[in-house]
Design a protein around this motif. Structure first.
Motif, PDB file in Angstrom:
ATOM      1  N   ASP A  83       0.893  -1.253   0.049  1.00 30.54           N
ATOM      2  CA  ASP A  83       0.202  -0.044  -0.116  1.00 30.54           C
ATOM      3  C   ASP A  83       1.019   1.252   0.148  1.00 30.54           C
ATOM      4  N   ALA A  84       2.049   1.123   0.686  1.00 28.41           N
ATOM      5  CA  ALA A  84       2.765   2.608   0.921  1.00 28.41           C
ATOM      6  C   ALA A  84       3.759   2.458  -0.362  1.00 28.41           C
ATOM      7  N   ASP A  85       4.090   1.519  -0.784  1.00 29.87           N
ATOM      8  CA  ASP A  85       5.264   1.628  -1.800  1.00 29.87           C
ATOM      9  C   ASP A  85       4.961   1.437  -3.196  1.00 29.87           C
ATOM     10  N   GLY A  86       3.715   0.690  -3.256  1.00 31.60           N
ATOM     11  CA  GLY A  86       3.272   0.471  -4.625  1.00 31.60           C
ATOM     12  C   GLY A  86       3.717  -0.790  -5.059  1.00 31.60           C
ATOM     13  N   PHE A  87       4.438  -1.750  -4.507  1.00 31.67           N
ATOM     14  CA  PHE A  87       4.744  -3.183  -4.866  1.00 31.67           C
ATOM     15  C   PHE A  87       5.592  -3.841  -3.612  1.00 31.67           C
ATOM     16  N   VAL A  88       5.369  -5.001  -3.629  1.00 34.09           N
ATOM     17  CA  VAL A  88       6.044  -5.755  -2.559  1.00 34.09           C
ATOM     18  C   VAL A  88       6.562  -6.893  -3.282  1.00 34.09           C
ATOM     19  N   VAL A  89       7.818  -7.159  -2.884  1.00 28.21           N
ATOM     20  CA  VAL A  89       8.273  -8.816  -3.430  1.00 28.21           C
ATOM     21  C   VAL A  89       8.253  -9.849  -2.289  1.00 28.21           C
ATOM     22  N   VAL A  90       7.506 -10.835  -2.780  1.00 29.88           N
ATOM     23  CA  VAL A  90       7.215 -12.076  -2.049  1.00 29.88           C
ATOM     24  C   VAL A  90       8.210 -13.189  -2.234  1.00 29.88           C
ATOM     25  N   ILE A 117      10.041   2.818  -8.502  1.00 25.14           N
ATOM     26  CA  ILE A 117      10.102   3.928  -7.724  1.00 25.14           C
ATOM     27  C   ILE A 117       9.031   3.935  -6.816  1.00 25.14           C
ATOM     28  N   ARG A 118       9.754   3.683  -5.265  1.00 24.97           N
ATOM     29  CA  ARG A 118       8.672   3.633  -4.344  1.00 24.97           C
ATOM     30  C   ARG A 118       7.808   4.900  -4.309  1.00 24.97           C
ATOM     31  N   GLY A 119       6.490   4.521  -4.125  1.00 21.83           N
ATOM     32  CA  GLY A 119       5.462   5.442  -3.693  1.00 21.83           C
ATOM     33  C   GLY A 119       4.897   6.000  -4.980  1.00 21.83           C
ATOM     34  N   ASP A 162      15.087   9.825  -7.123  1.00 18.41           N
ATOM     35  CA  ASP A 162      15.870   9.631  -5.761  1.00 18.41           C
ATOM     36  C   ASP A 162      15.048   8.647  -4.921  1.00 18.41           C
ATOM     37  N   ARG A 163      14.079   8.127  -5.451  1.00 17.40           N
ATOM     38  CA  ARG A 163      13.224   7.087  -4.581  1.00 17.40           C
ATOM     39  C   ARG A 163      13.390   5.571  -5.288  1.00 17.40           C
ATOM     40  N   VAL A 164      14.312   5.744  -6.151  1.00 15.21           N
ATOM     41  CA  VAL A 164      14.409   4.206  -6.924  1.00 15.21           C
ATOM     42  C   VAL A 164      15.019   3.158  -5.895  1.00 15.21           C
ATOM     43  N   CYS A 216       5.952   3.192 -11.054  1.00 17.88           N
ATOM     44  CA  CYS A 216       6.979   3.229 -12.332  1.00 17.88           C
ATOM     45  C   CYS A 216       8.136   2.451 -12.150  1.00 17.88           C
ATOM     46  N   HIS A 217       8.496   1.657 -13.399  1.00 15.16           N
ATOM     47  CA  HIS A 217       9.456   0.672 -13.024  1.00 15.16           C
ATOM     48  C   HIS A 217      10.144   0.820 -14.286  1.00 15.16           C
ATOM     49  N   SER A 218      11.406   0.134 -14.381  1.00 13.10           N
ATOM     50  CA  SER A 218      12.327  -0.124 -15.470  1.00 13.10           C
ATOM     51  C   SER A 218      13.281  -1.395 -15.116  1.00 13.10           C
ATOM     52  N   SER A 219      13.935  -1.670 -16.196  1.00 10.91           N
ATOM     53  CA  SER A 219      14.917  -2.550 -15.781  1.00 10.91           C
ATOM     54  C   SER A 219      16.305  -2.129 -16.377  1.00 10.91           C
TER      55      SER A 219
END
Ligand SMILES: O=C(O)CCC(=O)C(=O)O
Ligand SMILES: [Fe+2]
Length: 330
Positions: A13-20, A199-201, A228-230, A248-251
């Motif tokens: 919820d806070a970051d927009g992603f989670v790694v399980v 990008i967190r959040g 700055d939040r990568v 937002c994401h990239s690789s």
């Protein structure tokens, strides 16, 4: 049923992603798809060899080196042979696609669906925006066009992926769809071989402007990003990342000696638009109507075969909404 623990749910919820971590079992769940892809590569190598396009079938080489050698020698990229989708530009009757039974088993994996049930509820639709990405080491791709400004290898899903949001790669009809991206590490994903960055959040900023470029596809220009939040996301085989549609994401590029393999899959609540309606999805889980679930890999494959037939030679609509008129794209 809560599969995610409190910290994981809060992180999502806070970051927009989670790694399980360790959600899938590498041997039981992922080795079988690698066996399928080895078969695809074997057939491709034989075809190319018989056509005189390669000097050997390279059957003695391990998967990654064999594929890389074939890309290097033919000066071509065969990502479509492995991918579980059709081209979004033009479809022909012989267009390659791999929608094998083991791929279907990953898409329907009950532990993935359990996490999704926490995130989007128990009526879960497999959105057809789905890819396997088999990224070869960039040193085997000298023939692939490289954009001078960014230094990035263009297209085909084989180079570094530019910054984007998955909401940006579907049509506006799906802007309100609760689409969740599921990124599965099939091999270890490392900083060296091109893991994901997020990008967190950033999911709280809404949909940002994407710029379309012929070679490089869609990307969000740097000034719009909170760089700055990568967060760089190395993952082990079997780890699975769940991500909001506006994150937002990239690789990174693959500078290693071997291929990096991942799935990026998307799911949304049953009944909401997928944003790519010309391609087939399916109900992966329904607590309300279990009989509506698609469980037969052959039936799944048929939906793609029928789609290929239907779209052959057709004028395909644009699969995204962007042009590069915005001054931020200059
Ligand atoms: O794996 C990649 O390079 C990009 C994946 C991606 O964009 C996604 O999972 O939506
Ligand atoms: Fe993406």
């Amino acid at each position: 049923m809560n599969v995610l623990n409190v910290e994981q749910r809060q992180a999502y919820d806070a970051d927009g992603f989670v790694v399980v971590r360790g959600l899938l079992d590498p041997t039981e769940d992922l080795d079988p798809v690698l066996v399928e892809y080895a078969g695809v590569l074997e057939r491709l190598a034989r075809e190319l060899y018989e056509a005189g396009q390669i000097a050997s079938t390279y059957e003695e080489l391990p998967f990654g080196l064999r594929l890389s050698q074939i890309y290097l020698e033919t000066r071509r990229v065969f990502s479509g042979q492995f991918d579980c989708t059709l081209s979004m530009v033009s479809v022909n009757a012989n267009e390659p696609i791999w929608v094998g039974a083991e791929v279907f088993r990953v898409l329907r994996h009950q532990r993935i669906l359990d996490v999704l049930e926490d995130l989007i509820g128990p009526e879960i639709y497999s959105n057809p925006v789905q890819h396997v990405r088999i990224k070869p080491p960039e040193k085997y791709l000298p023939h692939v066009y490289r954009d001078e400004r960014s230094g990035r290898i263009a297209g085909f899903g084989v180079g570094a992926t530019p910054w984007h949001q998955d909401n940006g790669v579907v049509l506006p009809v799906a802007d309100e769809t609760e689409m969740t991206t599921v990124w599965v590490a099939v091999t270890d994903a490392t900083v060296e071989n091109g893991c994901l960055e997020v990008i967190r959040g950033s999911h709280r900023d809404g949909l940002l402007t994407h710029c379309a470029s012929d070679g490089l596809g869609l990307s969000i220009p740097d000034p719009l990003l909170s760089l700055d939040r990568v967060v760089t996301c190395p993952m082990k085989r079997g780890d699975v990342l769940f991500m909001h549609r506006c994150t937002c994401h990239s690789s990174l590029p693959n500078h290693s000696e071997d291929v990096r393999i991942s799935y990026d899959l998307r799911y949304n609540p049953v009944g909401q638009p997928t944003g790519r309606e010309i391609f087939p999805g399916f109900t992966a889980r329904s607590r309300a109507n279990p009989a509506s679930e698609l469980r037969d890999p052959e039936a799944w494959k048929r939906t793609w075969d029928e789609t290929r037939l239907r779209l052959t030679g057709a004028e395909l609509p644009l699969h995204h909404r962007w042009n590069s008129d915005d001054p931020v794209c200059a």
